[in-house]
Design a protein around this motif. Structure first.
Motif, PDB file in Angstrom:
ATOM      1  N   GLU A   1       0.823  -1.205   0.000  1.00 36.99           N
ATOM      2  CA  GLU A   1       0.000   0.000   0.000  1.00 36.99           C
ATOM      3  C   GLU A   1       0.856   1.253   0.000  1.00 36.99           C
ATOM      4  O   GLU A   1       0.398   2.319  -0.402  1.00 36.99           O
ATOM      5  N   GLU A   2       2.113   1.122   0.423  1.00 38.72           N
ATOM      6  CA  GLU A   2       2.976   2.294   0.572  1.00 38.72           C
ATOM      7  C   GLU A   2       4.026   2.409  -0.519  1.00 38.72           C
ATOM      8  O   GLU A   2       4.347   3.507  -0.961  1.00 38.72           O
ATOM      9  N   ILE A   3       4.596   1.271  -0.928  1.00 38.56           N
ATOM     10  CA  ILE A   3       5.782   1.285  -1.784  1.00 38.56           C
ATOM     11  C   ILE A   3       5.553   0.506  -3.080  1.00 38.56           C
ATOM     12  O   ILE A   3       4.963  -0.578  -3.078  1.00 38.56           O
ATOM     13  N   LEU A   4       6.054   1.075  -4.174  1.00 41.14           N
ATOM     14  CA  LEU A   4       6.133   0.386  -5.456  1.00 41.14           C
ATOM     15  C   LEU A   4       7.571   0.452  -5.945  1.00 41.14           C
ATOM     16  O   LEU A   4       8.124   1.538  -6.091  1.00 41.14           O
ATOM     17  N   SER A   5       8.190  -0.709  -6.158  1.00 41.03           N
ATOM     18  CA  SER A   5       9.544  -0.757  -6.718  1.00 41.03           C
ATOM     19  C   SER A   5       9.502  -1.518  -8.039  1.00 41.03           C
ATOM     20  O   SER A   5       9.035  -2.667  -8.091  1.00 41.03           O
ATOM     21  N   ILE A   6       9.989  -0.879  -9.091  1.00 40.96           N
ATOM     22  CA  ILE A   6      10.022  -1.487 -10.421  1.00 40.96           C
ATOM     23  C   ILE A   6      11.476  -1.662 -10.831  1.00 40.96           C
ATOM     24  O   ILE A   6      12.223  -0.689 -10.925  1.00 40.96           O
ATOM     25  N   SER A   7      11.887  -2.895 -11.087  1.00 39.15           N
ATOM     26  CA  SER A   7      13.251  -3.167 -11.548  1.00 39.15           C
ATOM     27  C   SER A   7      13.231  -3.479 -13.032  1.00 39.15           C
ATOM     28  O   SER A   7      12.369  -4.213 -13.516  1.00 39.15           O
ATOM     29  N   ARG A   8      14.189  -2.904 -13.759  1.00 31.22           N
ATOM     30  CA  ARG A   8      14.359  -3.205 -15.174  1.00 31.22           C
ATOM     31  C   ARG A   8      15.708  -3.903 -15.362  1.00 31.22           C
ATOM     32  O   ARG A   8      16.722  -3.459 -14.819  1.00 31.22           O
ATOM     33  N   TYR A   9      15.679  -5.002 -16.113  1.00 38.93           N
ATOM     34  CA  TYR A   9      16.868  -5.805 -16.343  1.00 38.93           C
ATOM     35  C   TYR A   9      17.266  -5.717 -17.813  1.00 38.93           C
ATOM     36  O   TYR A   9      16.439  -5.943 -18.698  1.00 38.93           O
ATOM     37  N   GLU A  10      18.526  -5.392 -18.054  1.00 38.70           N
ATOM     38  CA  GLU A  10      19.047  -5.301 -19.422  1.00 38.70           C
ATOM     39  C   GLU A  10      20.174  -6.315 -19.552  1.00 38.70           C
ATOM     40  O   GLU A  10      21.150  -6.267 -18.811  1.00 38.70           O
ATOM     41  N   VAL A  11      20.022  -7.256 -20.495  1.00 41.33           N
ATOM     42  CA  VAL A  11      20.930  -8.397 -20.579  1.00 41.33           C
ATOM     43  C   VAL A  11      21.578  -8.475 -21.953  1.00 41.33           C
ATOM     44  O   VAL A  11      20.893  -8.383 -22.984  1.00 41.33           O
ATOM     45  N   ASN A  12      22.893  -8.649 -21.961  1.00 39.48           N
ATOM     46  CA  ASN A  12      23.622  -8.987 -23.178  1.00 39.48           C
ATOM     47  C   ASN A  12      23.669 -10.499 -23.237  1.00 39.48           C
ATOM     48  O   ASN A  12      24.273 -11.154 -22.380  1.00 39.48           O
ATOM     49  N   LEU A  13      23.011 -11.092 -24.232  1.00 36.92           N
ATOM     50  CA  LEU A  13      22.821 -12.536 -24.276  1.00 36.92           C
ATOM     51  C   LEU A  13      23.966 -13.300 -24.923  1.00 36.92           C
ATOM     52  O   LEU A  13      23.921 -14.523 -25.016  1.00 36.92           O
ATOM     53  N   VAL A  14      24.981 -12.606 -25.384  1.00 37.76           N
ATOM     54  CA  VAL A  14      26.082 -13.257 -26.099  1.00 37.76           C
ATOM     55  C   VAL A  14      27.379 -13.070 -25.329  1.00 37.76           C
ATOM     56  O   VAL A  14      27.601 -12.053 -24.682  1.00 37.76           O
TER      57      VAL A  14
ATOM     58  N   PRO B   1      26.830   6.923  -4.636  1.00 37.00           N
ATOM     59  CA  PRO B   1      25.747   7.654  -3.942  1.00 37.00           C
ATOM     60  C   PRO B   1      24.369   7.265  -4.469  1.00 37.00           C
ATOM     61  O   PRO B   1      23.385   7.282  -3.714  1.00 37.00           O
ATOM     62  N   ASP B   2      24.303   6.908  -5.762  1.00 34.78           N
ATOM     63  CA  ASP B   2      23.023   6.523  -6.365  1.00 34.78           C
ATOM     64  C   ASP B   2      22.979   5.021  -6.656  1.00 34.78           C
ATOM     65  O   ASP B   2      22.339   4.584  -7.616  1.00 34.78           O
ATOM     66  N   GLN B   3      23.644   4.222  -5.834  1.00 32.22           N
ATOM     67  CA  GLN B   3      23.669   2.779  -6.040  1.00 32.22           C
ATOM     68  C   GLN B   3      22.244   2.230  -6.157  1.00 32.22           C
ATOM     69  O   GLN B   3      21.318   2.708  -5.502  1.00 32.22           O
ATOM     70  N   THR B   4      22.074   1.223  -6.996  1.00 37.32           N
ATOM     71  CA  THR B   4      20.758   0.616  -7.174  1.00 37.32           C
ATOM     72  C   THR B   4      20.254   0.061  -5.843  1.00 37.32           C
ATOM     73  O   THR B   4      20.963  -0.661  -5.151  1.00 37.32           O
ATOM     74  N   PHE B   5      19.033   0.411  -5.488  1.00 34.45           N
ATOM     75  CA  PHE B   5      18.476  -0.029  -4.215  1.00 34.45           C
ATOM     76  C   PHE B   5      16.998  -0.330  -4.372  1.00 34.45           C
ATOM     77  O   PHE B   5      16.361   0.020  -5.365  1.00 34.45           O
ATOM     78  N   SER B   6      16.449  -0.985  -3.366  1.00 35.33           N
ATOM     79  CA  SER B   6      15.014  -1.192  -3.294  1.00 35.33           C
ATOM     80  C   SER B   6      14.613  -1.239  -1.834  1.00 35.33           C
ATOM     81  O   SER B   6      15.464  -1.377  -0.947  1.00 35.33           O
ATOM     82  N   ILE B   7      13.321  -1.113  -1.579  1.00 30.33           N
ATOM     83  CA  ILE B   7      12.774  -1.241  -0.230  1.00 30.33           C
ATOM     84  C   ILE B   7      11.818  -2.420  -0.247  1.00 30.33           C
ATOM     85  O   ILE B   7      10.890  -2.461  -1.059  1.00 30.33           O
ATOM     86  N   THR B   8      12.048  -3.377   0.609  1.00 26.00           N
ATOM     87  CA  THR B   8      11.244  -4.592   0.608  1.00 26.00           C
ATOM     88  C   THR B   8       9.873  -4.342   1.231  1.00 26.00           C
ATOM     89  O   THR B   8       9.621  -3.297   1.841  1.00 26.00           O
ATOM     90  N   ALA B   9       9.014  -5.346   1.104  1.00 23.82           N
ATOM     91  CA  ALA B   9       7.663  -5.222   1.657  1.00 23.82           C
ATOM     92  C   ALA B   9       7.677  -5.077   3.172  1.00 23.82           C
ATOM     93  O   ALA B   9       6.754  -4.489   3.749  1.00 23.82           O
ATOM     94  N   ASP B  10       8.728  -5.590   3.819  1.00 17.51           N
ATOM     95  CA  ASP B  10       8.828  -5.441   5.271  1.00 17.51           C
ATOM     96  C   ASP B  10       9.771  -4.309   5.670  1.00 17.51           C
ATOM     97  O   ASP B  10      10.356  -4.313   6.743  1.00 17.51           O
ATOM     98  N   HIS B  11       9.929  -3.336   4.758  1.00 16.10           N
ATOM     99  CA  HIS B  11      10.615  -2.068   5.049  1.00 16.10           C
ATOM    100  C   HIS B  11      12.117  -2.222   5.302  1.00 16.10           C
ATOM    101  O   HIS B  11      12.683  -1.492   6.119  1.00 16.10           O
ATOM    102  N   LYS B  12      12.763  -3.115   4.594  1.00 18.33           N
ATOM    103  CA  LYS B  12      14.208  -3.272   4.690  1.00 18.33           C
ATOM    104  C   LYS B  12      14.865  -2.714   3.427  1.00 18.33           C
ATOM    105  O   LYS B  12      14.328  -2.815   2.322  1.00 18.33           O
TER     106      LYS B  12
END
Length: 290
Positions: A158-171, A241-252
């Motif tokens: 209800e509080e947080i939405l985190s969207i991760s995008r993954y970009e992969v080089n397949l070769v 300073p802008d390292q990739t981060f997320s906030i989990t459902a239990d606020h970690k």
């Protein structure tokens, strides 16, 4: 693959100040100043069809995709994340599968537009770079090339939405790049890592914990390897300073590293959950991290 590597940097970092009550205004103003003008989405799709033999699936024209989207969970009572377009290229040894997310339902339309335009620009740059690299390989006599871009809703409360995008080089080395946006759904603001802390002391606090955790994991499991900087070796020294981060459902708080960023490719993407008591003194508040 240098062009593909460069394309990973062609997206907008949306800044946010510590004072959360001013965040929307400042985020929009700073982002408008930083963003490059991108082609309208429909125009980009038409250009891609003309450029190569591709399949474009959109919400309006693909029954299969529409069926898939029907199972996408509603985030809260309003906000949704759907695939607005999927680009597939399958031509001999050249392959691409690029999915673009789209956020809908935010009352803050400017923030919603900034996010969606950024997602379009990211995949536009990836696809155009793929075409350039493909043509270069063809002119050189051929080769293998593959890229993929997808996304995942990693936190949905209800509080947080985190969207991760993954970009992969397949070769070849099969590198993977991760980007995550975290949104306060109630206040409809974009949360950045610096905005969670009183000052930049968090960089050293988190980095020290991660180094200790790397060492602990390697001592407990010989199959685990991390590259840690020392007098003799180059390796991980500190988070950005802008390292990739997320906030989990239990606020970690979690901190993530791209494949090959701090460990061999066999380790894949690496994520560390940071105990709240480690960073408690540095936090602005416990609104997001508890």
């Amino acid at each position: 693959m240098s062009k593909l590597h460069d394309s990973k940097k062609q997206y907008d970092n949306i800044g946010i100040p510590t004072e959360l009550k001013h965040v929307v205004k400042d985020t929009i103003r700073e982002s408008k100043g930083k963003r490059k003008k991108s082609m309208p989405f429909k125009k980009w799709g038409i250009g891609m069809v003309a450029a190569a033999a591709i399949f474009v699936a959109s919400v309006n024209v693909s029954p299969a995709l529409a069926q898939t989207l029907s199972s996408v969970p509603v985030l809260g009572s309003i906000v949704q994340v759907v695939t607005v377009q999927e680009i597939q290229v399958s031509e001999d040894t050249y392959n691409a599968d690029i999915k673009t997310p789209n956020v809908t339902g935010l009352e803050n339309e400017e923030l919603e537009n900034i996010l969606n335009e950024k997602y379009i620009a990211e995949n536009e740059a990836l696809y155009e770079s793929f075409l350039i690299e493909m043509e270069a390989l063809k002119e050189a006599g051929g080769g293998h090339l593959g890229v993929a871009s997808t996304y995942e809703v990693v936190t949905d409360t209800e509080e947080i939405l985190s969207i991760s995008r993954y970009e992969v080089n397949l070769v070849g080395s099969s590198s993977t790049t991760l980007r995550t946006d975290t949104i306060d759904k109630k206040n409809e603001v974009l949360i950045t890592l610096p905005s969670l802390f009183k000052d930049d002391a968090y960089i050293e606090v988190i980095s020290s914990y991660i180094k200790e955790e790397m060492i602990r994991q390697m001592e407990s499991d010989e199959s685990i390897v991390y590259w840690i900087a020392s007098e003799e070796e180059i390796g991980f020294e500190a988070i950005r300073p802008d390292q990739t981060f997320s906030i989990t459902a239990d606020h970690k708080l979690t901190i993530s590293f791209d494949k090959y960023e701090v460990a061999p490719g066999s380790m894949g993407l690496v994520t560390f959950e940071i105990p709240t008591d480690v960073i408690q003194e540095s936090l602005v508040s416990n609104v997001y991290i508890k």
